[in-house]
Design an enzyme around this catalytic site. Structure first.
Site, PDB file in Angstrom:
ATOM      1  N   ASN A  84     101.944  91.237  12.137  1.00 48.52           N
ATOM      2  CA  ASN A  84     101.701  92.671  12.344  1.00 48.52           C
ATOM      3  C   ASN A  84     102.611  93.245  13.276  1.00 48.52           C
ATOM      4  OD1 ASN A  84     100.435  95.239  11.239  1.00 48.52           O
ATOM      5  ND2 ASN A  84      98.759  94.049  10.558  1.00 48.52           N
ATOM      6  N   HIS A 114     106.455  83.069  35.865  1.00 49.24           N
ATOM      7  CA  HIS A 114     107.188  83.330  37.091  1.00 49.24           C
ATOM      8  C   HIS A 114     106.676  82.612  38.196  1.00 49.24           C
ATOM      9  CE1 HIS A 114     109.593  86.227  35.223  1.00 49.24           C
ATOM     10  NE2 HIS A 114     108.558  86.768  34.733  1.00 49.24           N
ATOM     11  N   ALA A 159      90.208  88.513  19.046  1.00 50.65           N
ATOM     12  CA  ALA A 159      90.861  89.553  19.395  1.00 50.65           C
ATOM     13  C   ALA A 159      90.655  89.579  20.878  1.00 50.65           C
ATOM     14  CB  ALA A 159      90.564  91.057  18.753  1.00 50.65           C
ATOM     15  N   ARG A 165      95.106  77.845  27.986  1.00 47.19           N
ATOM     16  CA  ARG A 165      94.673  76.337  27.892  1.00 47.19           C
ATOM     17  C   ARG A 165      94.818  76.021  26.297  1.00 47.19           C
ATOM     18  NH1 ARG A 165      88.782  77.104  29.699  1.00 47.19           N
ATOM     19  NH2 ARG A 165      89.689  78.508  30.669  1.00 47.19           N
ATOM     20  N   ARG A 182      82.660  78.127  18.797  1.00 46.26           N
ATOM     21  CA  ARG A 182      81.840  77.334  17.831  1.00 46.26           C
ATOM     22  C   ARG A 182      82.919  76.772  16.753  1.00 46.26           C
ATOM     23  NH1 ARG A 182      81.351  79.225  12.686  1.00 46.26           N
ATOM     24  NH2 ARG A 182      81.615  81.426  12.486  1.00 46.26           N
TER      25      ARG A 182
END
Length: 197
Positions: A84, A114, A159, A165, A182
């Site tokens: 989107n 950086h 969201a 990780r 979950r």
């Protein structure tokens, strides 16, 4: 060793002052600019630019403008890729998306990082670690994926998450930092009812 070779090997490289990398990014930004100026109805012209820009595409994809990336050539997308508005991919390293990846508005995928050391940072040095996304992954709005992350297939990233990780396959993960909430189960198929034609 060139700065581009250092970038590809995950070493510190000169991102700000190396003429070759500056020229590559300028070419990429020009293509992104041209893409973002096209009328949304000019789908064929949009596809042509993306195929010039990306390292690999599937047959079917949709990238809703505006869209920005750094090099383009390091981006690979599978079939039915969709993003989107306002997607940014900083692709100093490879960014590989599987099939049926769905990206909501305002998401960022950044292979670039950086140094913590200010002296190195001020020299224009950075590093780039690849990002890999499996098949059937949905990213909610305003997700940020950081360098070196792998996200497994059939996963949903909620969201606003900051993914710093690896995330396994078949889960719902959300938060800052993003963490598994979950597993996705058979019951999730019934959550919104079945689609009927």
């Amino acid at each position: 060793m060139t700065e581009r070779e250092k970038m590809q090997q995950g070493l510190l490289y000169d991102a700000n002052y190396d003429e070759e990398l500056l020229a590559e990014r300028a070419r990429c930004k020009d293509l992104c600019f041209a893409y973002n100026q096209l009328l949304p109805s000019l789908v064929s012209e949009q596809e042509q630019i993306i195929r010039r820009l990306f390292g690999k595409t599937g047959e079917r994809f949709c990238i809703t403008a505006p869209f920005w990336c750094d090099y383009g050539c390091n981006i690979e997308v599978g079939e039915n890729f969709y993003t989107n508005h306002n997607c940014v991919i900083l692709d100093g390293a490879k960014v590989i998306f599987g099939d049926n990846v769905f990206i909501a508005p305002n998401c960022t995928f950044s292979t670039a990082g950086h140094p913590l050391d200010a002296e190195q940072r001020n020299q224009g040095l950075e590093y780039a670690y690849p990002i890999t996304v499996g098949d059937n992954v949905w990213f909610g709005a305003s997700v940020t994926v950081l360098p070196g992350v792998t996200i497994g297939s059939n996963t949903v990233i909620g969201a606003g998450s900051v993914v710093n990780r690896d995330i396994p396959e078949g889960v719902v993960a959300v938060g800052n930092p993003c963490r598994v909430i979950r597993k996705i189960t058979e019951q999730d198929k019934e959550k919104y009812g079945r689609y009927k034609k």
